[in-house]
Design a protein around this motif. Structure first.
Motif, PDB file in Angstrom:
ATOM      1  N   LEU A   1     -23.328 -23.808 -23.155  1.00 42.49           N
ATOM      2  CA  LEU A   1     -22.644 -25.080 -22.922  1.00 42.49           C
ATOM      3  C   LEU A   1     -21.492 -25.267 -23.897  1.00 42.49           C
ATOM      4  CD1 LEU A   1     -25.591 -27.540 -22.138  1.00 42.49           C
ATOM      5  CD2 LEU A   1     -24.250 -26.103 -20.587  1.00 42.49           C
ATOM      6  N   LEU A   2     -21.696 -24.879 -25.153  1.00 34.91           N
ATOM      7  CA  LEU A   2     -20.615 -24.996 -26.127  1.00 34.91           C
ATOM      8  C   LEU A   2     -19.479 -24.046 -25.778  1.00 34.91           C
ATOM      9  CD1 LEU A   2     -19.576 -26.297 -28.723  1.00 34.91           C
ATOM     10  CD2 LEU A   2     -20.644 -24.428 -29.993  1.00 34.91           C
ATOM     11  N   ALA A   3     -19.816 -22.811 -25.402  1.00 33.45           N
ATOM     12  CA  ALA A   3     -18.777 -21.855 -25.021  1.00 33.45           C
ATOM     13  C   ALA A   3     -17.980 -22.374 -23.832  1.00 33.45           C
ATOM     14  CB  ALA A   3     -19.408 -20.500 -24.689  1.00 33.45           C
ATOM     15  N   GLY A   4     -18.665 -23.007 -22.892  1.00 32.97           N
ATOM     16  CA  GLY A   4     -17.965 -23.578 -21.747  1.00 32.97           C
ATOM     17  C   GLY A   4     -16.998 -24.663 -22.159  1.00 32.97           C
ATOM     18  N   ALA A   5     -17.431 -25.512 -23.080  1.00 36.26           N
ATOM     19  CA  ALA A   5     -16.556 -26.593 -23.557  1.00 36.26           C
ATOM     20  C   ALA A   5     -15.339 -26.033 -24.289  1.00 36.26           C
ATOM     21  CB  ALA A   5     -17.345 -27.532 -24.470  1.00 36.26           C
ATOM     22  N   ILE A   6     -15.556 -25.009 -25.115  1.00 33.56           N
ATOM     23  CA  ILE A   6     -14.436 -24.365 -25.815  1.00 33.56           C
ATOM     24  C   ILE A   6     -13.485 -23.732 -24.800  1.00 33.56           C
ATOM     25  CG2 ILE A   6     -13.786 -22.524 -27.409  1.00 33.56           C
ATOM     26  CD1 ILE A   6     -16.545 -22.898 -28.758  1.00 33.56           C
ATOM     27  N   ALA A   7     -14.058 -23.052 -23.816  1.00 34.37           N
ATOM     28  CA  ALA A   7     -13.238 -22.362 -22.811  1.00 34.37           C
ATOM     29  C   ALA A   7     -12.377 -23.336 -22.028  1.00 34.37           C
ATOM     30  CB  ALA A   7     -14.135 -21.572 -21.866  1.00 34.37           C
ATOM     31  N   GLU A   8     -12.952 -24.455 -21.642  1.00 36.99           N
ATOM     32  CA  GLU A   8     -12.169 -25.456 -20.901  1.00 36.99           C
ATOM     33  C   GLU A   8     -10.957 -25.901 -21.690  1.00 36.99           C
ATOM     34  OE1 GLU A   8     -13.483 -28.882 -18.719  1.00 36.99           O
ATOM     35  OE2 GLU A   8     -15.493 -28.022 -18.529  1.00 36.99           O
ATOM     36  N   ARG A   9     -11.158 -26.189 -22.954  1.00 39.62           N
ATOM     37  CA  ARG A   9     -10.041 -26.646 -23.775  1.00 39.62           C
ATOM     38  C   ARG A   9      -8.986 -25.555 -23.926  1.00 39.62           C
ATOM     39  NH1 ARG A   9      -6.292 -29.939 -24.625  1.00 39.62           N
ATOM     40  NH2 ARG A   9      -5.481 -29.971 -26.762  1.00 39.62           N
ATOM     41  N   LEU A  10      -9.437 -24.312 -24.070  1.00 36.53           N
ATOM     42  CA  LEU A  10      -8.481 -23.219 -24.230  1.00 36.53           C
ATOM     43  C   LEU A  10      -7.609 -23.035 -22.991  1.00 36.53           C
ATOM     44  CD1 LEU A  10     -10.657 -20.503 -26.043  1.00 36.53           C
ATOM     45  CD2 LEU A  10      -8.825 -21.901 -27.033  1.00 36.53           C
ATOM     46  N   VAL A  11      -8.184 -23.233 -21.801  1.00 39.12           N
ATOM     47  CA  VAL A  11      -7.376 -23.036 -20.594  1.00 39.12           C
ATOM     48  C   VAL A  11      -6.514 -24.258 -20.289  1.00 39.12           C
ATOM     49  CG1 VAL A  11      -9.040 -21.430 -19.615  1.00 39.12           C
ATOM     50  CG2 VAL A  11      -9.165 -23.844 -18.984  1.00 39.12           C
ATOM     51  N   GLU A  12      -6.810 -25.386 -20.909  1.00 37.52           N
ATOM     52  CA  GLU A  12      -6.053 -26.607 -20.621  1.00 37.52           C
ATOM     53  C   GLU A  12      -5.021 -26.957 -21.687  1.00 37.52           C
ATOM     54  OE1 GLU A  12      -9.674 -28.932 -18.213  1.00 37.52           O
ATOM     55  OE2 GLU A  12      -9.229 -29.415 -20.307  1.00 37.52           O
ATOM     56  N   ARG A  13      -5.160 -26.407 -22.882  1.00 35.99           N
ATOM     57  CA  ARG A  13      -4.392 -26.912 -24.022  1.00 35.99           C
ATOM     58  C   ARG A  13      -2.900 -26.635 -23.932  1.00 35.99           C
ATOM     59  NH1 ARG A  13      -3.543 -24.010 -28.693  1.00 35.99           N
ATOM     60  NH2 ARG A  13      -4.271 -25.757 -29.958  1.00 35.99           N
ATOM     61  N   ASP A  14      -2.472 -25.631 -23.156  1.00 36.77           N
ATOM     62  CA  ASP A  14      -1.030 -25.364 -23.060  1.00 36.77           C
ATOM     63  C   ASP A  14      -0.337 -26.267 -22.041  1.00 36.77           C
ATOM     64  OD1 ASP A  14      -1.815 -24.340 -20.642  1.00 36.77           O
ATOM     65  OD2 ASP A  14      -1.342 -22.258 -21.114  1.00 36.77           O
ATOM     66  N   GLY A  15      -1.103 -27.069 -21.316  1.00 39.02           N
ATOM     67  CA  GLY A  15      -0.521 -28.048 -20.399  1.00 39.02           C
ATOM     68  C   GLY A  15      -0.168 -27.517 -19.025  1.00 39.02           C
ATOM     69  N   ARG A  16      -0.301 -26.222 -18.803  1.00 36.22           N
ATOM     70  CA  ARG A  16       0.002 -25.683 -17.477  1.00 36.22           C
ATOM     71  C   ARG A  16      -1.138 -25.994 -16.510  1.00 36.22           C
ATOM     72  NH1 ARG A  16       2.224 -21.262 -20.624  1.00 36.22           N
ATOM     73  NH2 ARG A  16       0.262 -20.116 -20.512  1.00 36.22           N
ATOM     74  N   PRO A  17      -0.823 -26.268 -15.229  1.00 32.64           N
ATOM     75  CA  PRO A  17      -1.876 -26.596 -14.261  1.00 32.64           C
ATOM     76  C   PRO A  17      -2.930 -25.483 -14.180  1.00 32.64           C
ATOM     77  CG  PRO A  17       0.286 -27.069 -13.343  1.00 32.64           C
ATOM     78  CD  PRO A  17       0.517 -26.313 -14.617  1.00 32.64           C
ATOM     79  N   VAL A  18      -4.180 -25.863 -14.336  1.00 32.98           N
ATOM     80  CA  VAL A  18      -5.252 -24.868 -14.353  1.00 32.98           C
ATOM     81  C   VAL A  18      -5.358 -24.147 -13.011  1.00 32.98           C
ATOM     82  CG1 VAL A  18      -7.752 -24.533 -14.581  1.00 32.98           C
ATOM     83  CG2 VAL A  18      -6.544 -26.084 -16.137  1.00 32.98           C
ATOM     84  N   ASN A  19      -5.193 -24.893 -11.926  1.00 32.20           N
ATOM     85  CA  ASN A  19      -5.321 -24.250 -10.615  1.00 32.20           C
ATOM     86  C   ASN A  19      -4.236 -23.197 -10.398  1.00 32.20           C
ATOM     87  OD1 ASN A  19      -3.352 -26.284 -10.475  1.00 32.20           O
ATOM     88  ND2 ASN A  19      -3.680 -26.602  -8.280  1.00 32.20           N
ATOM     89  N   VAL A  20      -3.040 -23.471 -10.889  1.00 29.61           N
ATOM     90  CA  VAL A  20      -1.940 -22.511 -10.760  1.00 29.61           C
ATOM     91  C   VAL A  20      -2.224 -21.262 -11.588  1.00 29.61           C
ATOM     92  CG1 VAL A  20       0.512 -22.107 -11.205  1.00 29.61           C
ATOM     93  CG2 VAL A  20      -0.244 -24.299 -10.251  1.00 29.61           C
ATOM     94  N   GLU A  21      -2.714 -21.457 -12.814  1.00 29.28           N
ATOM     95  CA  GLU A  21      -3.016 -20.317 -13.677  1.00 29.28           C
ATOM     96  C   GLU A  21      -4.149 -19.471 -13.098  1.00 29.28           C
ATOM     97  OE1 GLU A  21      -1.211 -19.451 -16.595  1.00 29.28           O
ATOM     98  OE2 GLU A  21       0.028 -20.839 -15.446  1.00 29.28           O
ATOM     99  N   LEU A  22      -5.149 -20.139 -12.522  1.00 32.97           N
ATOM    100  CA  LEU A  22      -6.249 -19.398 -11.908  1.00 32.97           C
ATOM    101  C   LEU A  22      -5.780 -18.616 -10.686  1.00 32.97           C
ATOM    102  CD1 LEU A  22      -9.185 -21.972 -12.142  1.00 32.97           C
ATOM    103  CD2 LEU A  22      -8.978 -19.808 -13.379  1.00 32.97           C
ATOM    104  N   ALA A  23      -4.905 -19.231  -9.897  1.00 36.36           N
ATOM    105  CA  ALA A  23      -4.386 -18.550  -8.706  1.00 36.36           C
ATOM    106  C   ALA A  23      -3.551 -17.329  -9.101  1.00 36.36           C
ATOM    107  CB  ALA A  23      -3.556 -19.521  -7.874  1.00 36.36           C
ATOM    108  N   LYS A  24      -2.747 -17.458 -10.147  1.00 35.09           N
ATOM    109  CA  LYS A  24      -1.957 -16.314 -10.629  1.00 35.09           C
ATOM    110  C   LYS A  24      -2.881 -15.180 -11.091  1.00 35.09           C
ATOM    111  CE  LYS A  24       2.110 -18.870 -12.267  1.00 35.09           C
ATOM    112  NZ  LYS A  24       2.871 -19.287 -13.477  1.00 35.09           N
ATOM    113  N   ALA A  25      -3.938 -15.552 -11.827  1.00 32.65           N
ATOM    114  CA  ALA A  25      -4.873 -14.544 -12.330  1.00 32.65           C
ATOM    115  C   ALA A  25      -5.609 -13.859 -11.188  1.00 32.65           C
ATOM    116  CB  ALA A  25      -5.864 -15.188 -13.294  1.00 32.65           C
TER     117      ALA A  25
END
Length: 226
Positions: free
Chosen positions: A113-137
């Motif tokens: 659960l802690l790793a998940g919380a850290i991961a969420e912040r890491l993917v959101e902190r640069d401000g780019r839309p998460v759905n767009v980044e996931l689609a690119k990946a």
């Protein structure tokens, strides 16, 4: 009979398996009910309170902000290893000044659960839309996965990036989170090729967050080397 997975520890993530796909084109067998029950038996069926879950989420965000490089390197690794577990514990110890750190020690919450919380912040902190980044990946080769459920989580984040982003955007332990998780649960079941599987919301969110981070991070790491 519905097999419910309470993802409150890392114990369920133990056997390497490549990412399944919704179309099951790779022909790999999905986990059987017996295998899923075995995974379930290795997990603690305790549920956290909404406030405890929010505390974990805030603590994870604090760690991601204060120890970004260490957190990034840790979550990019194999969560089955003692090295990974020690690194998570070191992140906790290094961030005792976070206001929520006391809550973590009091709750003795899971590393997942802690790793998940850290991961969420890491993917959101640069401000780019998460759905767009996931689609690119998702347009690139999949990142490594380390268990059947982790492979299924990677399948989900690569298949329905918009729904995953909505889940991450929802408040933890809220009606909005439940609605977003309900939209993702069938996809997770399909990725496991087992419609009887239902995963706890907190476990589902954490598994998807760590998979989402590795998916995006793997793509970024390749781009930085080129």
């Amino acid at each position: 009979m519905i097999v419910t997975l309470f993802a409150m520890t890392l114990a369920f993530q133990q056997t390497p398996q490549e990412q399944p796909r919704l179309s099951d084109r790779d022909g790999r067998p999905a986990p059987s009910n017996d295998q899923l029950r075995d995974m379930d038996a290795r997990m603690m069926p305790a549920r956290s309170t909404p406030e405890a879950l929010r505390t974990i989420q805030r603590f994870g965000a604090c760690i991601a902000n204060a120890s970004t490089a260490k957190a990034t390197a840790t979550l990019a690794g194999d969560f089955r290893t003692p090295t990974y577990r020690r690194a998570i514990d070191q992140l906790v110890d290094a961030n005792r000044l976070c206001p929520e750190s006391r809550g973590w020690y009091r709750m003795r919450a899971s590393r997942l659960l802690l790793a998940g919380a850290i991961a969420e912040r890491l993917v959101e902190r640069d401000g780019r839309p998460v759905n767009v980044e996931l689609a690119k990946a998702a347009a690139k080769p999949a990142a490594s996965t380390y268990s059947p459920t982790d492979s299924a989580a990677m399948c989900v984040v690569r298949s329905v990036p918009d729904d995953v982003a909505k889940l991450f955007a929802s408040e933890v332990a809220s009606d909005g989170e439940k609605a977003a998780a309900d939209a993702v649960q069938p996809v997770m079941a399909r990725c496991l090729n087992n419609p009887q599987v239902q995963i706890s919301i907190d476990g589902l969110r954490a598994m998807l967050a760590t998979a989402a981070f590795r998916s995006i991070h793997a793509t970024a790491a390749v781009a930085s080397r080129n």
